[in-house]
Design a protein around this motif. Structure first.
Motif, PDB file in Angstrom:
ATOM      1  N   VAL A  83       0.841  -1.196   0.000  1.00 36.37           N
ATOM      2  CA  VAL A  83       0.000   0.000   0.000  1.00 36.37           C
ATOM      3  C   VAL A  83       0.874   1.244   0.000  1.00 36.37           C
ATOM      4  O   VAL A  83       0.633   2.200  -0.730  1.00 36.37           O
ATOM      5  N   ARG A  84       1.916   1.223   0.804  1.00 40.54           N
ATOM      6  CA  ARG A  84       2.811   2.384   0.872  1.00 40.54           C
ATOM      7  C   ARG A  84       3.540   2.601  -0.455  1.00 40.54           C
ATOM      8  O   ARG A  84       3.658   3.722  -0.931  1.00 40.54           O
ATOM      9  N   SER A  85       4.042   1.530  -1.057  1.00 38.25           N
ATOM     10  CA  SER A  85       4.852   1.704  -2.269  1.00 38.25           C
ATOM     11  C   SER A  85       3.999   1.972  -3.510  1.00 38.25           C
ATOM     12  O   SER A  85       4.355   2.812  -4.327  1.00 38.25           O
ATOM     13  N   VAL A  86       2.895   1.284  -3.662  1.00 36.68           N
ATOM     14  CA  VAL A  86       2.099   1.422  -4.876  1.00 36.68           C
ATOM     15  C   VAL A  86       1.201   2.644  -4.825  1.00 36.68           C
ATOM     16  O   VAL A  86       1.148   3.441  -5.761  1.00 36.68           O
ATOM     17  N   LEU A  87       0.497   2.809  -3.713  1.00 38.47           N
ATOM     18  CA  LEU A  87      -0.473   3.905  -3.624  1.00 38.47           C
ATOM     19  C   LEU A  87       0.109   5.173  -3.020  1.00 38.47           C
ATOM     20  O   LEU A  87      -0.504   6.233  -3.106  1.00 38.47           O
ATOM     21  N   GLY A  88       1.257   5.089  -2.388  1.00 40.74           N
ATOM     22  CA  GLY A  88       1.882   6.266  -1.781  1.00 40.74           C
ATOM     23  C   GLY A  88       1.183   6.716  -0.512  1.00 40.74           C
ATOM     24  O   GLY A  88       1.178   7.898  -0.201  1.00 40.74           O
ATOM     25  N   LEU A  89       0.591   5.788   0.222  1.00 44.54           N
ATOM     26  CA  LEU A  89      -0.132   6.141   1.439  1.00 44.54           C
ATOM     27  C   LEU A  89       0.817   6.163   2.634  1.00 44.54           C
ATOM     28  O   LEU A  89       1.736   5.355   2.722  1.00 44.54           O
ATOM     29  N   VAL A  90       0.566   7.106   3.559  1.00 48.16           N
ATOM     30  CA  VAL A  90       1.351   7.199   4.785  1.00 48.16           C
ATOM     31  C   VAL A  90       0.407   7.407   5.961  1.00 48.16           C
ATOM     32  O   VAL A  90      -0.749   7.791   5.799  1.00 48.16           O
ATOM     33  N   ARG A  91       0.899   7.203   7.172  1.00 53.41           N
ATOM     34  CA  ARG A  91       0.119   7.461   8.378  1.00 53.41           C
ATOM     35  C   ARG A  91       0.151   8.958   8.667  1.00 53.41           C
ATOM     36  O   ARG A  91       1.022   9.680   8.180  1.00 53.41           O
ATOM     37  N   PRO A  92      -0.776   9.458   9.496  1.00 53.20           N
ATOM     38  CA  PRO A  92      -0.832  10.910   9.754  1.00 53.20           C
ATOM     39  C   PRO A  92       0.442  11.467  10.387  1.00 53.20           C
ATOM     40  O   PRO A  92       0.792  12.618  10.162  1.00 53.20           O
ATOM     41  N   ASN A  93       1.162  10.689  11.158  1.00 52.86           N
ATOM     42  CA  ASN A  93       2.356  11.198  11.830  1.00 52.86           C
ATOM     43  C   ASN A  93       3.642  10.866  11.081  1.00 52.86           C
ATOM     44  O   ASN A  93       4.726  10.932  11.648  1.00 52.86           O
ATOM     45  N   GLU A  94       3.557  10.516   9.799  1.00 55.49           N
ATOM     46  CA  GLU A  94       4.734  10.150   9.015  1.00 55.49           C
ATOM     47  C   GLU A  94       4.901  11.100   7.831  1.00 55.49           C
ATOM     48  O   GLU A  94       3.955  11.769   7.415  1.00 55.49           O
ATOM     49  N   TYR A  95       6.107  11.139   7.319  1.00 53.59           N
ATOM     50  CA  TYR A  95       6.422  11.896   6.111  1.00 53.59           C
ATOM     51  C   TYR A  95       6.874  10.923   5.050  1.00 53.59           C
ATOM     52  O   TYR A  95       7.536   9.940   5.336  1.00 53.59           O
ATOM     53  N   MET A  96       6.530  11.233   3.813  1.00 50.18           N
ATOM     54  CA  MET A  96       6.961  10.394   2.705  1.00 50.18           C
ATOM     55  C   MET A  96       7.927  11.195   1.843  1.00 50.18           C
ATOM     56  O   MET A  96       7.617  12.299   1.410  1.00 50.18           O
ATOM     57  N   VAL A  97       9.100  10.636   1.635  1.00 55.05           N
ATOM     58  CA  VAL A  97      10.094  11.257   0.763  1.00 55.05           C
ATOM     59  C   VAL A  97      10.274  10.322  -0.420  1.00 55.05           C
ATOM     60  O   VAL A  97      10.690   9.178  -0.275  1.00 55.05           O
ATOM     61  N   ARG A  98       9.929  10.803  -1.601  1.00 50.40           N
ATOM     62  CA  ARG A  98      10.042   9.988  -2.800  1.00 50.40           C
ATOM     63  C   ARG A  98      11.472  10.033  -3.322  1.00 50.40           C
ATOM     64  O   ARG A  98      12.147  11.047  -3.239  1.00 50.40           O
ATOM     65  N   MET A  99      11.902   8.926  -3.859  1.00 52.12           N
ATOM     66  CA  MET A  99      13.268   8.829  -4.368  1.00 52.12           C
ATOM     67  C   MET A  99      13.496   9.777  -5.540  1.00 52.12           C
ATOM     68  O   MET A  99      14.586  10.309  -5.706  1.00 52.12           O
ATOM     69  N   GLU A 100      12.459  10.033  -6.324  1.00 56.21           N
ATOM     70  CA  GLU A 100      12.611  10.947  -7.453  1.00 56.21           C
ATOM     71  C   GLU A 100      12.958  12.352  -6.947  1.00 56.21           C
ATOM     72  O   GLU A 100      13.786  13.055  -7.533  1.00 56.21           O
ATOM     73  N   ASP A 101      12.310  12.763  -5.826  1.00 56.89           N
ATOM     74  CA  ASP A 101      12.603  14.075  -5.254  1.00 56.89           C
ATOM     75  C   ASP A 101      14.031  14.125  -4.730  1.00 56.89           C
ATOM     76  O   ASP A 101      14.729  15.131  -4.906  1.00 56.89           O
ATOM     77  N   LEU A 102      14.474  13.048  -4.091  1.00 55.58           N
ATOM     78  CA  LEU A 102      15.848  13.021  -3.587  1.00 55.58           C
ATOM     79  C   LEU A 102      16.853  13.070  -4.729  1.00 55.58           C
ATOM     80  O   LEU A 102      17.874  13.765  -4.633  1.00 55.58           O
ATOM     81  N   ASP A 103      16.578  12.350  -5.796  1.00 54.81           N
ATOM     82  CA  ASP A 103      17.485  12.367  -6.944  1.00 54.81           C
ATOM     83  C   ASP A 103      17.546  13.760  -7.571  1.00 54.81           C
ATOM     84  O   ASP A 103      18.612  14.230  -7.953  1.00 54.81           O
ATOM     85  N   ARG A 104      16.390  14.414  -7.675  1.00 54.95           N
ATOM     86  CA  ARG A 104      16.355  15.761  -8.248  1.00 54.95           C
ATOM     87  C   ARG A 104      17.133  16.735  -7.368  1.00 54.95           C
ATOM     88  O   ARG A 104      17.886  17.570  -7.851  1.00 54.95           O
ATOM     89  N   LEU A 105      16.977  16.613  -6.036  1.00 50.95           N
ATOM     90  CA  LEU A 105      17.716  17.494  -5.128  1.00 50.95           C
ATOM     91  C   LEU A 105      19.215  17.214  -5.175  1.00 50.95           C
ATOM     92  O   LEU A 105      20.025  18.137  -5.093  1.00 50.95           O
ATOM     93  N   ALA A 106      19.588  15.963  -5.301  1.00 50.69           N
ATOM     94  CA  ALA A 106      21.005  15.608  -5.342  1.00 50.69           C
ATOM     95  C   ALA A 106      21.668  16.122  -6.611  1.00 50.69           C
ATOM     96  O   ALA A 106      22.848  16.474  -6.620  1.00 50.69           O
ATOM     97  N   ALA A 107      20.915  16.188  -7.702  1.00 44.79           N
ATOM     98  CA  ALA A 107      21.477  16.648  -8.972  1.00 44.79           C
ATOM     99  C   ALA A 107      21.513  18.167  -9.080  1.00 44.79           C
ATOM    100  O   ALA A 107      22.198  18.719  -9.947  1.00 44.79           O
ATOM    101  N   ALA A 108      20.790  18.866  -8.197  1.00 43.76           N
ATOM    102  CA  ALA A 108      20.742  20.333  -8.268  1.00 43.76           C
ATOM    103  C   ALA A 108      22.060  20.934  -7.795  1.00 43.76           C
ATOM    104  O   ALA A 108      22.739  20.382  -6.940  1.00 43.76           O
ATOM    105  N   PRO A 109      22.464  22.090  -8.359  1.00 44.00           N
ATOM    106  CA  PRO A 109      23.686  22.752  -7.897  1.00 44.00           C
ATOM    107  C   PRO A 109      23.537  23.194  -6.441  1.00 44.00           C
ATOM    108  O   PRO A 109      22.440  23.454  -5.952  1.00 44.00           O
ATOM    109  N   ALA A 110      24.665  23.312  -5.738  1.00 45.15           N
ATOM    110  CA  ALA A 110      24.639  23.617  -4.312  1.00 45.15           C
ATOM    111  C   ALA A 110      24.150  25.040  -4.035  1.00 45.15           C
ATOM    112  O   ALA A 110      23.561  25.300  -2.986  1.00 45.15           O
TER     113      ALA A 110
END
Length: 135
Positions: A83-110
């Motif tokens: 459910v978490r991986s396919v639908l992207g669901l999280v609990r109310p007290n959790e944060y979801m960080v997608r790998m695509e967002d991390l990759d985009r941030l890592a590729a951005a200039p400092a």
């Protein structure tokens, strides 16, 4: 003349035997049933057995996975993970960080300012549960 025939027989007969032994030795090594072919076949058998073992392990893994998906023995952890991986669901007290967002941030200039968070907030498990109880 008998001396000549004896000399020919003494020279030719061992030569024929040597040629025959050499020919049989070559056949022993190179014939379709020879040593080299036997070694090639043994290598192919070993490769096939290794491939079979890998396929059997993959089959066992898939069988275990399918068994856990049956409703009679449904694994709640596996269900929550899917459910978490396919639908992207999280609990109310959790944060979801997608790998695509991390990759985009890592590729951005400092020196680039941090991008704003995506407006597409993930649906929470609590929201899904409220939909379930509303039915």
């Amino acid at each position: 003349m008998t001396g000549f025939l004896k000399q020919v027989a003494d020279a030719v007969l061992p030569a024929i035997c040597v040629v025959g032994i050499g020919y049989n030795g070559l056949l022993y090594l190179n014939a379709p049933e020879g040593v080299r072919m036997n070694n090639l076949l043994q290598d192919r058998i070993a490769d096939s057995r290794a491939e079979l073992a890998a396929l059997e392990a993959e089959r066992q893994r898939l069988s275990d996975h399918a068994d856990r998906l049956l409703t009679a023995s449904l694994d709640e952890d596996l269900l929550e993970e899917r459910v978490r991986s396919v639908l992207g669901l999280v609990r109310p007290n959790e944060y979801m960080v997608r790998m695509e967002d991390l990759d985009r941030l890592a590729a951005a200039p400092a020196d680039m300012p941090a991008p704003l968070l995506n407006e597409d907030a993930p649906v929470t498990l609590a929201a899904l549960a409220s939909l379930d109880t509303a039915r």
